[in-house]
Scaffold this motif. Sequence first.
Motif, short mmCIF file in Angstrom:
data_model
loop_
_atom_site.label_atom_id
_atom_site.label_comp_id
_atom_site.label_asym_id
_atom_site.label_seq_id
_atom_site.Cartn_x
_atom_site.Cartn_y
_atom_site.Cartn_z
N LYS A 1 -3.10 -6.66 -8.25
CA LYS A 1 -3.91 -5.93 -9.33
C LYS A 1 -4.95 -4.77 -8.65
O LYS A 1 -5.43 -3.92 -9.49
N LYS A 2 -5.50 -4.91 -7.30
CA LYS A 2 -6.13 -4.18 -6.54
C LYS A 2 -5.65 -2.84 -6.37
O LYS A 2 -6.40 -1.93 -6.00
N PHE A 3 -4.21 -2.61 -6.48
CA PHE A 3 -3.56 -1.45 -6.33
C PHE A 3 -3.29 -0.82 -7.68
O PHE A 3 -2.99 -1.45 -8.45
N ASN A 4 -3.15 0.71 -7.76
CA ASN A 4 -2.57 1.15 -8.88
C ASN A 4 -0.99 1.35 -8.84
O ASN A 4 -0.70 2.39 -8.47
N GLU B 1 -2.91 -11.39 -8.39
CA GLU B 1 -4.44 -11.03 -8.06
C GLU B 1 -4.53 -9.85 -6.92
O GLU B 1 -5.49 -9.11 -6.91
N LEU B 2 -3.88 -10.11 -5.96
CA LEU B 2 -3.88 -9.14 -4.86
C LEU B 2 -3.34 -7.81 -5.53
O LEU B 2 -3.99 -6.52 -5.19
N SER C 1 0.80 -1.31 0.09
CA SER C 1 -0.19 0.16 0.15
C SER C 1 0.91 1.32 0.12
O SER C 1 1.66 1.30 0.84
#
Length: 289
Positions: free
Chosen positions: A213-216, A210-211, A186
């Motif tokens: 991918k949830k971050f820019n 997959e995890l 993060s």
Amino acid sequence: MKEIVVVSGKGGAGKSTVTAALSYFLDKNDVLIDADVDAPNMKILLEPKTIKKEDFYSGKEFRIETEVCTNCGKCYEECAFNAIDFLDSCYVIDQISCESCGLCQFICPVNAVSDFPKLTGKKFLSYIKYGFQMVHASLNPAEENSGKLVTDIKKMAKTIAEEQEAKIILIDGPPGIGCSAISAISGSDTVLLVVESSISGLHDMERLIELVKKFNIQKKGFINKFGVNPEIDEKVIHMFEKNDVDIIGYLNFSEKIPELLKKRQILTEDKFYYKNFENVFLKLAEEAK
């Protein structure tokens, strides 16, 4: 200032070995973080000299005040974790078994249970012989809130980096996809995904991608133990390409590597590996210039 985090889907993939090798190229104002607080091992390779040490408190610790307790046994009967013992004619809380739920304090008819901030780990600021500083931490055995501890040392490192006008914060993140890994990723600018070329390495990396991918966040890939199994190598490459992960480095399998690590020597100190990691570092640091 650019924040680069190195992560892997599983332990033993070579993440810390890669991070230590990359840290060789940090400037004196840059900062390294060992965010694998459950099993910190960067100190083994980098032999830090501690400059500053702080306690880390998280959650509460409950204690029975024996001079107030009437030995009614209500807490003993209701504790779901069997964390209360009767020793020497007194009720006491076993801190290892206690889950800090606070039920004993809530139900005590005479308010004999007190709570205190719980000491769960240590935070360190250290000097590394290559000229930069490292922020690292260690969570006490069986303790929780590793994610909070990672967040704390990242804030500490960022403050130091801003004061020193650093260009790069390099983070050795925890393996896997748990809370501590999420905290390490993060706020970062780039993630370097280190995968071991094996069946387990492939599957665990799929979950980590997959995890991420949830971050820019920019995704870069590094393949360790390359060449052991060409069929697995091909699958790893295909996995990265399918998920838009730019492969920026490889480390061929070699029995020389564990020999260097046994001597507490980072790979970059060996001229055979120097250029390889220099190229990887330059690609990661490109936008920091």
